[in-house]
Design an enzyme around this catalytic site. Sequence first.
Site, PDB file in Angstrom:
ATOM      1  N   SER A  95       0.889  -1.167  -0.075  1.00 32.50           N
ATOM      2  CA  SER A  95      -0.180   0.159   0.169  1.00 32.50           C
ATOM      3  C   SER A  95       0.876   1.172   0.037  1.00 32.50           C
ATOM      4  O   SER A  95       1.787   1.462  -0.889  1.00 32.50           O
ATOM      5  CB  SER A  95      -0.793  -0.072   1.190  1.00 32.50           C
ATOM      6  OG  SER A  95      -1.965   1.075   1.193  1.00 32.50           O
ATOM      7  N   ARG A 135     -11.675   6.176  10.339  1.00 30.29           N
ATOM      8  CA  ARG A 135     -11.437   4.644  10.468  1.00 30.29           C
ATOM      9  C   ARG A 135     -12.391   3.748   9.917  1.00 30.29           C
ATOM     10  O   ARG A 135     -12.162   3.071   9.097  1.00 30.29           O
ATOM     11  CB  ARG A 135     -10.791   4.245  11.717  1.00 30.29           C
ATOM     12  CG  ARG A 135     -10.395   2.795  11.666  1.00 30.29           C
ATOM     13  CD  ARG A 135      -9.022   2.857  10.834  1.00 30.29           C
ATOM     14  NE  ARG A 135      -8.309   1.486  11.003  1.00 30.29           N
ATOM     15  CZ  ARG A 135      -7.596   1.078  10.296  1.00 30.29           C
ATOM     16  NH1 ARG A 135      -6.946   1.845   9.355  1.00 30.29           N
ATOM     17  NH2 ARG A 135      -6.745  -0.178  10.485  1.00 30.29           N
ATOM     18  N   ASP A 173      -8.984  -6.462  -4.643  1.00 28.60           N
ATOM     19  CA  ASP A 173      -8.478  -5.035  -4.184  1.00 28.60           C
ATOM     20  C   ASP A 173      -9.039  -3.920  -5.093  1.00 28.60           C
ATOM     21  O   ASP A 173      -8.260  -3.657  -6.027  1.00 28.60           O
ATOM     22  CB  ASP A 173      -6.896  -5.072  -4.171  1.00 28.60           C
ATOM     23  CG  ASP A 173      -6.323  -3.862  -3.558  1.00 28.60           C
ATOM     24  OD1 ASP A 173      -7.198  -2.835  -3.221  1.00 28.60           O
ATOM     25  OD2 ASP A 173      -5.156  -3.563  -3.159  1.00 28.60           O
ATOM     26  N   HIS A 186      -7.993  -5.229  -0.352  1.00 32.50           N
ATOM     27  CA  HIS A 186      -6.741  -4.462  -0.128  1.00 32.50           C
ATOM     28  C   HIS A 186      -6.056  -5.224   0.968  1.00 32.50           C
ATOM     29  O   HIS A 186      -4.790  -5.122   0.947  1.00 32.50           O
ATOM     30  CB  HIS A 186      -6.892  -2.964   0.031  1.00 32.50           C
ATOM     31  CG  HIS A 186      -5.791  -2.164   0.454  1.00 32.50           C
ATOM     32  ND1 HIS A 186      -4.690  -2.246  -0.880  1.00 32.50           N
ATOM     33  CD2 HIS A 186      -5.281  -1.371   1.240  1.00 32.50           C
ATOM     34  CE1 HIS A 186      -3.727  -1.404  -0.550  1.00 32.50           C
ATOM     35  NE2 HIS A 186      -3.818  -0.950   0.667  1.00 32.50           N
ATOM     36  N   ASP A 187      -6.740  -5.559   1.928  1.00 30.38           N
ATOM     37  CA  ASP A 187      -5.909  -5.974   3.015  1.00 30.38           C
ATOM     38  C   ASP A 187      -5.468  -7.379   2.952  1.00 30.38           C
ATOM     39  O   ASP A 187      -4.863  -7.953   3.983  1.00 30.38           O
ATOM     40  CB  ASP A 187      -6.804  -6.158   4.389  1.00 30.38           C
ATOM     41  CG  ASP A 187      -7.042  -4.948   5.367  1.00 30.38           C
ATOM     42  OD1 ASP A 187      -6.176  -3.936   4.965  1.00 30.38           O
ATOM     43  OD2 ASP A 187      -7.995  -5.030   6.077  1.00 30.38           O
TER      44      ASP A 187
END
Length: 379
Positions: free
Chosen positions: A158, A228, A323, A356-357
């Site tokens: 990232s 968040r 992602d 994405h994680d």
Amino acid sequence: MAKPQSPCRSVGLVAPQTVRFEEALPFRSGARLDGFELVFETYGTLNAARSNAVLVCHALSGSHHVAGRYAEEEKDTGWWNNLVGPGKPLDTDKFFVIGVNNLGGCHGSTGPRSINPATGHPWGSDFPFITVEDWVDAQARLADKLGIERFAAIIGGSLGGMQALSWTLQYPQRVRYAAVIASAPKLSAQNIAFNEIARQAILTDPDFHDGHFYEHGTLPKRGLRLARMVGHITYLSDDAIGEKFGRSLRHGKTMYNYDAEFEIESYLRHQGDRFSQQFDANTYLLTTKALDYYDPAFEYNGDLTAALAAAQARFLVVAFTTDWRFSPDRSHEIVYALAHNGRDVTYAEIDCVAGHDSFLLDDPQYHAVLAAWFGRIEV
């Protein structure tokens, strides 16, 4: 005869280190720090030739705590503990691994919480705007201090991938291999929009006090919590959220109120509450802006191939199929530009449902790719 593969183990107990730099560090914004500190951790042993060092660059909410655990916090393992350690893809029996908390961070390195020597108060929102390139310059100072002239490899996911890429452009002679994972050569307008929503949540929190909330004895928890929650949604894929939570109701029926009725609501609130107690709001603002600003092709009229011509490293570029925040198409742009410069580049697109994680997870195919790539590096 090949050395037998050691079993995967943890690096065990680790401890952060702090180094002070007195020489001024100029920023791309025109500001500068006349002195600063960096907090870092190391794993493995630096060999006599100092040729086996690997720098790990962290993402937005990461830190120097990459692997292992602290004696006083048994469950707090490093954020890439599944990747770094003896016998793991980034093998500390072979490599000397370094994790650094970026400048402007909130885990010990000089940042908004630190005292501004000009005022005697915390920097707060007066801390200079910082860029990916500024972080790389600071990391280069640390490498100098450790006597590392050239890294065997630099890796990041990232925002960390942007730093790894930037290293190959700012200090091309100092990087042999670079791994750019789940990253992009610049943010899309949509990504900048998500970051702006998160920043506005913080900036409009009454407890933010224009970034000087430390002196008011408050924390902009509501804003940081919402920031968040928004960000966390973008790190996951729709399939991953659906598989884990679906439309499950916490009480088995609708309650007709604004409490957390759905499991996904409860999960996001928990993640937001936890993050708002651990992270610094000013650091979040600075870091998202650094993400927005990064664009190595800007000075080349948008020509990424021209921008990456300076790179000399051998590359690994990894993307994940689900992602959508840093989609595989963005990795393709990097691969295309590197290939058209005649660079040695390996590309892997991993079919992983986590979004994405995925770059943080222990996916077998992903880790096999990393292990094979790191196995090519001679030290």
